[in-house]
Design a protein around this motif. Sequence first.
Motif, mmCIF file in Angstrom:
data_model
loop_
_atom_site.group_PDB
_atom_site.id
_atom_site.type_symbol
_atom_site.label_atom_id
_atom_site.label_comp_id
_atom_site.label_asym_id
_atom_site.label_seq_id
_atom_site.Cartn_x
_atom_site.Cartn_y
_atom_site.Cartn_z
ATOM 1 N N CYS A 53 -3.441 77.883 -25.124
ATOM 2 C CA CYS A 53 -2.790 79.191 -25.159
ATOM 3 C C CYS A 53 -1.531 79.149 -24.304
ATOM 4 O O CYS A 53 -1.564 78.720 -23.151
ATOM 5 N N VAL A 54 -0.414 79.561 -24.883
ATOM 6 C CA VAL A 54 0.846 79.674 -24.150
ATOM 7 C C VAL A 54 1.156 81.164 -24.044
ATOM 8 O O VAL A 54 1.603 81.796 -25.007
ATOM 9 N N GLY A 55 0.879 81.735 -22.887
ATOM 10 C CA GLY A 55 1.022 83.174 -22.718
ATOM 11 C C GLY A 55 2.043 83.530 -21.662
ATOM 12 O O GLY A 55 2.841 82.700 -21.224
ATOM 13 N N ASN A 56 2.010 84.802 -21.253
ATOM 14 C CA ASN A 56 2.883 85.218 -20.160
ATOM 15 C C ASN A 56 2.241 86.347 -19.364
ATOM 16 O O ASN A 56 1.286 86.983 -19.812
ATOM 17 N N PHE A 57 2.768 86.552 -18.184
ATOM 18 C CA PHE A 57 2.273 87.602 -17.307
ATOM 19 C C PHE A 57 2.913 88.942 -17.622
ATOM 20 O O PHE A 57 2.402 89.984 -17.214
ATOM 21 N N GLY A 84 0.359 75.219 -34.969
ATOM 22 C CA GLY A 84 0.681 76.417 -34.202
ATOM 23 C C GLY A 84 -0.057 77.627 -34.742
ATOM 24 O O GLY A 84 -0.444 77.672 -35.920
ATOM 25 N N LEU A 85 -0.269 78.615 -33.890
ATOM 26 C CA LEU A 85 -0.950 79.853 -34.270
ATOM 27 C C LEU A 85 -0.280 81.026 -33.572
ATOM 28 O O LEU A 85 0.019 80.957 -32.381
ATOM 29 N N ALA A 86 -0.043 82.092 -34.313
ATOM 30 C CA ALA A 86 0.545 83.300 -33.737
ATOM 31 C C ALA A 86 -0.030 84.523 -34.435
ATOM 32 O O ALA A 86 -0.586 84.425 -35.531
ATOM 33 N N ARG A 87 0.101 85.650 -33.773
ATOM 34 C CA ARG A 87 -0.352 86.906 -34.373
ATOM 35 C C ARG A 87 0.553 87.335 -35.519
ATOM 36 O O ARG A 87 0.150 88.059 -36.422
ATOM 37 N N GLY A 88 1.783 86.879 -35.489
ATOM 38 C CA GLY A 88 2.730 87.273 -36.529
ATOM 39 C C GLY A 88 3.330 88.628 -36.266
ATOM 40 O O GLY A 88 3.515 89.427 -37.198
ATOM 41 N N VAL A 143 -4.878 73.452 -31.637
ATOM 42 C CA VAL A 143 -4.082 74.622 -31.993
ATOM 43 C C VAL A 143 -3.322 75.076 -30.748
ATOM 44 O O VAL A 143 -3.918 75.225 -29.676
ATOM 45 N N VAL A 144 -2.014 75.231 -30.893
ATOM 46 C CA VAL A 144 -1.189 75.763 -29.808
ATOM 47 C C VAL A 144 -0.877 77.214 -30.164
ATOM 48 O O VAL A 144 -0.166 77.484 -31.141
ATOM 49 N N ARG A 155 -11.771 81.400 -27.490
ATOM 50 C CA ARG A 155 -12.009 80.568 -26.303
ATOM 51 C C ARG A 155 -10.885 79.545 -26.174
ATOM 52 O O ARG A 155 -10.531 78.862 -27.131
ATOM 53 N N LYS A 156 -10.337 79.447 -24.961
ATOM 54 C CA LYS A 156 -9.205 78.549 -24.728
ATOM 55 C C LYS A 156 -9.657 77.273 -24.027
ATOM 56 O O LYS A 156 -10.441 77.314 -23.080
ATOM 57 N N THR A 157 -9.103 76.153 -24.465
ATOM 58 C CA THR A 157 -9.309 74.878 -23.787
ATOM 59 C C THR A 157 -8.390 74.772 -22.582
ATOM 60 O O THR A 157 -8.768 74.238 -21.537
ATOM 61 N N LEU A 158 -7.183 75.290 -22.733
ATOM 62 C CA LEU A 158 -6.174 75.225 -21.676
ATOM 63 C C LEU A 158 -5.306 76.475 -21.769
ATOM 64 O O LEU A 158 -4.808 76.814 -22.836
ATOM 65 N N SER A 159 -5.149 77.165 -20.639
ATOM 66 C CA SER A 159 -4.332 78.384 -20.595
ATOM 67 C C SER A 159 -3.089 78.143 -19.751
ATOM 68 O O SER A 159 -3.178 77.982 -18.522
#
Length: 335
Positions: A53-57, A84-88, A143-144, A155-159
């Motif tokens: 998961c590539v997120g932000n604060f 890649g995966l996104a909500r769109g 999946v990124v 569930r995330k493997t890496l955040s």
Amino acid sequence: MKLSTPRWWYRRDGAPSPVTRALLTPLSWIWAAQTAKRIARTQPRGADCAVICVGNFTVGGVGKTPVVRELLLNLTQRGRRAHGLARGYGGKLKGPLRVDPARHSARDVGDEPLMLAQDFPMWVSADRVAGARKAAANGAEVVVMDDGHQNPDLRKTLSLVVVDGETREDEWPFGDGKVFPAGPMREPLKVSLARTDAVVVLLPDDLPAADPELLALFGDTPVLIARLEPAAPPPKGRQVGFAGIGKPWKVERALKAAGCQLVDFAPYPDHGSYDETTLKFLWDRAQSYSAGLVTTEKDWVRLPQAWRDKVTPWPVRARFEDEGELGRLLADAGL
């Protein structure tokens, strides 16, 4: 109607008015409480693949999508089948579906997925779990996911959390730390940091180093430094720039820093669409300066097909300063 990101969110001195922030603060308490409740009550579900998961604060753009692209490139070069995966966001199709640049538009799947799909297998799904499972069923080992740090369903493997590392006297990545709508934070920093495996501090190419005061906020959480750099020179000659991203003023700065002869710049709301009236205004503005039009790749894919030949997209990439450090982080996560 989409609204532009309030620039005052990123000030630490209470500007434009302490009263404005004070009036919005009770709403921020409600927002933070609802976010915390949703995360606490949700049992994450897995997919038959690893999930980064590539997120932000914060609300608004910090440069997640270039980091997603760089991770997809890194994993692919290492022989992993990465999708890649996104909500769109901004697209009308809920998915899960694989983005086809020849068939889909930004109105269908959103601008960021359409941009990433030029180079990598890309999926959009309002249901992140269904999207990850669909990608896995079609061969994805990893999946990124673009965004989703506050989404507890998958569930995330890496955040990883991306932070805009550009600090200025009147501008700070987290403002005064208040949660939306009183400030840019999606939740209190300490709460969000507890679910973070590593922070990616994204610096503009012309900034020598990250601010030590900013780095100190992350405590013992590993920090990776990445540079947002041009993937190609800006167009030559006089240019009128425009951008509809989270922080459009940063595009203006970056174009100037890259040597673009920018004579005017127009900011627009993030993910906003460009109608004929807006584009005609920009074209007339450029003609009045005897200039061309330049924008980001993300904005360019939102343009009607008839306008794309009239506007130059300016690509950027995120480059990790220590590729070995990134490799070790991925290896430690089994990736």
